[in-house]
Write a protein that holds these residues in place. Structure first.
Motif, mmCIF file in Angstrom:
data_model
loop_
_atom_site.group_PDB
_atom_site.id
_atom_site.type_symbol
_atom_site.label_atom_id
_atom_site.label_comp_id
_atom_site.label_asym_id
_atom_site.label_seq_id
_atom_site.Cartn_x
_atom_site.Cartn_y
_atom_site.Cartn_z
ATOM 1 N N GLU A 112 11.146 -6.168 4.681
ATOM 2 C CA GLU A 112 10.628 -5.078 3.646
ATOM 3 C C GLU A 112 11.465 -3.208 3.492
ATOM 4 O OE1 GLU A 112 8.223 -5.709 1.890
ATOM 5 O OE2 GLU A 112 7.448 -8.335 2.280
ATOM 6 N N CYS A 115 0.494 2.206 -2.105
ATOM 7 C CA CYS A 115 0.357 2.176 -3.405
ATOM 8 C C CYS A 115 -0.784 2.651 -3.872
ATOM 9 C CB CYS A 115 0.184 0.212 -3.787
ATOM 10 S SG CYS A 115 0.429 0.395 -5.656
ATOM 11 N N GLN A 126 12.034 1.224 0.828
ATOM 12 C CA GLN A 126 11.447 0.034 0.967
ATOM 13 C C GLN A 126 12.545 -1.024 -0.197
ATOM 14 O OE1 GLN A 126 8.037 2.176 -1.781
ATOM 15 N NE2 GLN A 126 7.278 0.590 -0.202
ATOM 16 N N LYS A 160 5.517 -1.212 -2.891
ATOM 17 C CA LYS A 160 5.012 -1.763 -2.228
ATOM 18 C C LYS A 160 4.089 -1.178 -1.377
ATOM 19 C CE LYS A 160 5.553 -6.134 -0.496
ATOM 20 N NZ LYS A 160 6.048 -7.301 -0.099
ATOM 21 N N THR A 161 3.166 -1.603 -1.169
ATOM 22 C CA THR A 161 2.344 -0.827 0.394
ATOM 23 C C THR A 161 2.366 -1.376 1.734
ATOM 24 O OG1 THR A 161 -0.290 -0.611 -0.953
ATOM 25 C CG2 THR A 161 -0.305 -0.841 1.491
ATOM 26 N N TYR A 162 3.517 -0.537 2.292
ATOM 27 C CA TYR A 162 4.086 -0.976 3.801
ATOM 28 C C TYR A 162 3.959 0.032 4.425
ATOM 29 C CZ TYR A 162 7.092 -4.079 6.751
ATOM 30 O OH TYR A 162 7.712 -4.695 8.024
#
Lengths: 128, 331
Positions: free
Chosen positions: B279, B306, B294, B299-301
């Protein structure tokens, strides 16, 4: 113009006061239940654990006895930043986080009564 | 609308970051260790970059660092002629292994029972960590300083890259050379991917991919600048590379096409590695920082979120803020 990805916060940086490895973190607690490495490897060996506990008790008892022996004696404290102070030891709190001293000789004068933070003390010595 | 990459900067080191490694995925997430010329390797939480601790003890620049799969042990290689093994949970030094010259590379076997070291004395050593007092097994053959030595093929073989412009494949038991690769210039980095047996080698402006068992070349890709390190994504769809021009490059592994380049570091990039889940990737630079990037921008991570356009103007979004990538500084 494209917008930038948002972040919740920045990564946490090092703690200037210590080397980290927080003993209260879930990983530490789960993987290192005791501080003596022998027992964390062979946790099921009850004889070893009993012996380790006996050793711990002996060490703890002698430490507590030194605190009693220190009462009202002149103690030299070696602190961080190469600071050396001398004082008459009064008492420690129950968790040995702070110690109460009198006539604390510091580089900037004598303090009649003071509390020393144990985390600031590297070592201390006194004559029996 | 595609978003712009916001790298996360991990500060704390005071000198160039020369090596970094991720652990495997553990019940507590995955971890990242960084080797730095300031002699103080650091452990960080892999998905956020949050500092966990600093391994104190080396008396010289740390050139190599690695974690075992479970992130319970760490090993470091330093200019003080020692390799050290550490408890990666408590930060305590567990073992000091004296060498006769600067140690550059350390690598655990899958079960963490053996440690491979290599460095400027040109000798590969295998230490049995269950019998640390025993003399290590020594493998000689390289004619120049060893840059990297890695276990491969289920820990039955060893790959080593040295300044003698060769990469050698050794059999662990016979300690003999099984295969050899020769180059026109020194190899700058080497990454071994057990899943699929791929070897990633960088030299000059080239990123080369080999079959790790046969040492047959799969493909080579040329970058716009001299590359110091490259890493292949676990799914083998992308690879990233960084080097002299301070930028991170992202390529399509299949088509060899350069997809993106990112500015951010203020000095040459010395090392880059994908996280075990693919990721994100981390880069270490001459500028003393590590940056997390990223793979899928937006992306939400981890710490990236996001954010939909409506949320940006909301009054309740005070925990969310935009930090632009480092401004382009004109020298």
């Amino acid at each position: 113009m494209r917008s930038h990805v948002s972040v919740l916060r920045l990564p946490r940086g090092p703690d200037p006061n210590g080397r980290g490895f927080d003993p209260n973190s879930p990983r530490f607690i789960a993987l290192c239940p005791t501080t003596i490495s022998a027992s964390s490897e062979t946790g099921t060996d009850s004889v070893q654990i009993r012996e380790e506990q006996r050793a711990r008790s002996a060490l703890r008892e002698s430490f507590l006895r030194t605190l009693i022996a220190m009462t009202n004696k002149q103690v030299q404290f070696h602190m961080h930043e190469r600071v050396k102070v001398e004082a008459k030891f009064g008492a420690s709190d129950i968790d040995v986080l702070n110690v109460q001293v009198s006539e604390l000789h510091t580089p900037i004068g004598v303090q009649k009564e003071a509390l020393l933070r144990c985390q600031d003390v590297i070592s201390y010595s006194f004559d029996l | 609308m595609a978003m712009r990459q916001t790298p996360l900067t991990c500060s704390g080191h005071t000198r160039p970051v020369v090596d970094l490694a991720f652990s495997g995925i553990t019940p507590y997430g995955y971890f990242l260790i960084s080797a730095c010329k300031d002699g103080k390797p650091m452990l960080r939480q892999g998905d956020t970059g949050d500092w966990i601790g600093t391994f104190l003890g080396h008396k010289g620049a740390v050139w190599g660092a690695t974690l075992n799969n479970e992130a319970t042990k760490a090993a470091t290689a330093a200019a003080d002629f020692t390799a050290k093994v550490w408890d990666a949970v408590t930060g305590d030094e567990v073992l000091t292994l004296a060498h006769k010259h600067i140690v550059k590379s350390v690598n655990f076997t899958q079960d963490s029972s053996c440690l491979l070291t290599g460095g400027n004395d040109k000798i590969i050593r295998i230490y049995d960590l269950n019998k640390p007092e025993e003399e290590p097994q020594e493998i000689t053959g390289h004619t120049s300083a060893i840059k990297k030595a890695l276990w491969c093929n289920n820990d039955t073989q060893i790959l080593s890259a040295a300044d003698d412009k060769t990469v050698l494949l050794w059999d662990r038991n016979s300690t003999e050379v099984v295969k050899q690769l020769s180059f026109d210039m020194s190899v700058s980095s080497m990454e071994y991917i057990p899943d699929g047996e791929v070897l990633v080698i960088t030299y000059g402006k080239t990123i080369a991919f080999y079959n790790a068992l046969s040492l047959d070349m799969i493909k080579t890709v040329d970058a716009p600048a001299s590359i110091h390190s490259a890493s292949l994504h676990p799914d083998k769809d992308f690879f990233v590379a960084g080097g002299d021009d301070f930028k991170l490059y992202k390529f399509d592994y299949g088509t060899k096409e350069e997809l993106e380049s990112y500015k951010g570091h203020f000095g040459p990039v010395h090392c880059v590695r994908f996280s075990p889940d693919g990721e994100l990737y981390a880069s270490g630079s001459e500028d003393g920082t590590l940056r997390l990037w990223q793979t899928a921008v937006g992306k939400t991570y981890g710490l990236w979120k996001c954010v939909l356009p409506e949320e940006l103007v909301s009054e309740n979004s005070d925990t969310i803020y935009c930090t632009p990538a480092a401004p382009e500084i004109k020298a």
